[in-house]
Design a protein around this motif. Structure first.
Motif, PDB file in Angstrom:
ATOM      1  N   LEU A 164      -3.810  34.149  -9.987  1.00  0.00           N
ATOM      2  CA  LEU A 164      -4.445  33.327  -8.962  1.00  0.00           C
ATOM      3  C   LEU A 164      -5.188  32.133  -9.557  1.00  0.00           C
ATOM      4  O   LEU A 164      -5.164  31.035  -8.996  1.00  0.00           O
ATOM      5  N   THR A 165      -5.833  32.338 -10.692  1.00  0.00           N
ATOM      6  CA  THR A 165      -6.545  31.231 -11.341  1.00  0.00           C
ATOM      7  C   THR A 165      -5.571  30.131 -11.742  1.00  0.00           C
ATOM      8  O   THR A 165      -5.865  28.933 -11.589  1.00  0.00           O
TER       9      THR A 165
ATOM     10  N   LYS B  93      -9.711  22.477  -2.939  1.00  0.00           N
ATOM     11  CA  LYS B  93     -10.534  23.446  -3.660  1.00  0.00           C
ATOM     12  C   LYS B  93     -10.431  24.783  -2.935  1.00  0.00           C
ATOM     13  O   LYS B  93     -10.584  24.845  -1.715  1.00  0.00           O
ATOM     14  N   LEU B  94     -10.191  25.831  -3.703  1.00  0.00           N
ATOM     15  CA  LEU B  94      -9.990  27.162  -3.129  1.00  0.00           C
ATOM     16  C   LEU B  94     -10.883  28.162  -3.863  1.00  0.00           C
ATOM     17  O   LEU B  94     -10.696  28.416  -5.051  1.00  0.00           O
TER      18      LEU B  94
ATOM     19  N   GLU C 276      -7.057  42.089 -14.113  1.00  0.00           N
ATOM     20  CA  GLU C 276      -6.952  40.908 -14.980  1.00  0.00           C
ATOM     21  C   GLU C 276      -5.655  40.144 -14.703  1.00  0.00           C
ATOM     22  O   GLU C 276      -5.642  38.903 -14.724  1.00  0.00           O
ATOM     23  N   ARG C 277      -4.588  40.875 -14.439  1.00  0.00           N
ATOM     24  CA  ARG C 277      -3.312  40.234 -14.111  1.00  0.00           C
ATOM     25  C   ARG C 277      -3.425  39.432 -12.814  1.00  0.00           C
ATOM     26  O   ARG C 277      -2.914  38.308 -12.699  1.00  0.00           O
ATOM     27  N   ALA C 278      -4.100  40.005 -11.825  1.00  0.00           N
ATOM     28  CA  ALA C 278      -4.287  39.309 -10.549  1.00  0.00           C
ATOM     29  C   ALA C 278      -5.144  38.057 -10.727  1.00  0.00           C
ATOM     30  O   ALA C 278      -4.809  36.983 -10.203  1.00  0.00           O
TER      31      ALA C 278
ATOM     32  N   GLY D  37      -4.242  34.604  -2.133  1.00  0.00           N
ATOM     33  CA  GLY D  37      -2.940  34.424  -2.772  1.00  0.00           C
ATOM     34  C   GLY D  37      -1.987  33.624  -1.903  1.00  0.00           C
ATOM     35  O   GLY D  37      -1.259  32.744  -2.388  1.00  0.00           O
ATOM     36  N   GLU D  38      -1.983  33.911  -0.600  1.00  0.00           N
ATOM     37  CA  GLU D  38      -1.152  33.133   0.321  1.00  0.00           C
ATOM     38  C   GLU D  38      -1.636  31.686   0.400  1.00  0.00           C
ATOM     39  O   GLU D  38      -0.821  30.755   0.444  1.00  0.00           O
TER      40      GLU D  38
END
Length: 391
Positions: free
Chosen positions: A217-218, A191-192, A211-213, A170-171
């Motif tokens: 992030l996606t 690319k991550l 699912e929220r996370a 996330g960071e």
């Protein structure tokens, strides 16, 4: 003559133990010695911010001396080399210490699961120094790309999708646009990847929060490879079980922990991955004068039948409990068996975003969840009586 209590490690568990014991035990009846390899306490739960370059080292470093000042706690800055529980002695790199009671809070080590090349060719994130190394490496990758146009320099892989892996990715997702702008590099060149052997990310969180996370992030460029173990790592290459190979200069491994080798070598009874087995009072089996706490020990959640995860929340509670247990040992008091009180789980997803499970039923997401996580850090700092500089 005062009894000597030696505490090995000034992490969440060890530092809280020393402070809790000193609330009641007087210098006349108890000598408290705290051994740590640094003269500072690390906020390990904040290392993902340092590793990505979002905050400075000072945001996760607390000098120990101001915290223990006037509390009659002796700090010895040294490395622990071995423990002899039968002789009741600890060997440090510079000296030996005898003890009446010993608290082992040395933390865990990284588990590499025998994957060839993983230890040799990955970064880990268990200390401020390791976070600094990772941050410097990432900045160098962006700088070198201008000269080589090697796309593997801008491909970043985080192995493991538990707390540490998700918070770090996330960071990264928030930091990469900043680095691209600073280095005049199009964001689509980055690319991550987040690679996880298990069938889902963030074990222990409710499906809705997971699912929220994933969605958060996606949308910021993270590609999840779930149910795909890493099977081999070579310089510049990460091999996956499905046959794919990711060309990268940056693999950060967050995929597992095992017991501290010093605890294993001391002969304490351990579970298969090396964490010490303890009784209901967190004492090493067969040694009532030795407490083993924090990530070094292994305790089972009776409700689920599974071990409790090694978290700062539980480590701090262990420290509080053992501080009280030691005072009971010294004064002949009674003890209540240790039972963790899980107040909730919070995982940050980058700057100002997070998911949280608070208590048994309440969920929170977004900025509010991030604020809750920040408040938990402030509560901990208040508990130990510490302040840190703003990053």
């Amino acid at each position: 003559m005062p009894k000597r209590v030696v505490i090995l490690g000034a992490g969440y568990a060890g530092l809280v133990t020393a402070l809790e014991l000193r609330k009641n035990a007087t210098p006349e009846d108890t000598e408290v010695i705290l051994v740590n390899k640094h003269n500072y306490h690390q906020l390990v739960t904040q290392l993902h911010e340092l590793g990505a370059g979002a905050k400075s080292d000072t945001s996760a470093r607390i000098m120990i001396e101001p915290v223990i000042r006037n509390k009659y706690i002796t700090l010895i800055k040294d490395h622990v080399e071995s423990i002899d529980p039968k002789e009741k002695r600890v060997r440090l790199s510079q000296q030996e210490l005898s003890y009446d009671y010993l608290v082992v809070a040395l933390g865990s080590e990284t588990e590499y699961f025998g994957i060839p090349g993983l230890k040799e060719h990955s970064f880990i994130l268990k200390s401020i120094n390791q976070a600094r190394l990772l941050r410097t490496h990432i900045e160098r990758c962006f700088a070198e790309y201008h000269y080589t146009r090697d796309e593997s320099l801008l491909t970043f892989v985080v192995g493991g999708a538990g707390f540490s892996g998700i918070e770090l990715v996330g960071e990264f997702a928030d930091r990469m646009p900043v680095l691209c702008e600073e280095n005049n590099i199009p964001l689509d060149k980055v690319k991550l990847f987040n690679v996880e052997a298990a069938p889902s990310i963030l074990p222990g969180f409710d499906k809705e929060l997971v699912e929220r996370a994933e969605k958060s992030l996606t949308e910021r460029g993270v590609k999840f490879l779930v149910g795909v173990p890493i099977v081999q790592v070579e310089p510049g290459k990460v091999h996956l079980k499905n046959g794919d190979v990711i060309a990268t200069q940056t693999l950060v491994w967050t995929g597992g922990v095992r017991g501290n080798q010093i605890v294993i070598d001391a002969g304490f009874e351990t579970e298969p991955r090396g964490r010490a087995k303890v009784n209901e009072y967190l004492q090493a089996l067969g040694y009532e004068d030795v407490y083993i706490i924090g990530d070094s020990c292994f305790i089972i959640n009776e409700e689920t039948g599974r071990p409790y995860p090694p978290t700062a929340q539980i480590a701090g509670q262990m420290g509080t409990a053992v501080g009280k247990y030691l005072f009971a040992d010294l004064r002949g008091g009674t003890k209540e068996p240790f039972k963790p009180q899980i107040m909730g789980s919070i995982a940050s997803l980058g700057r100002k975003d997070a998911i949280a499970k608070i208590g048994k039923n309440y969920q929170a997401t977004g900025r509010f969840a991030y604020i809750v996580k920040d408040m938990s850090k402030l509560r901990y700092l208040a508990k130990i009586g510490a302040v840190i500089k703003k990053a």
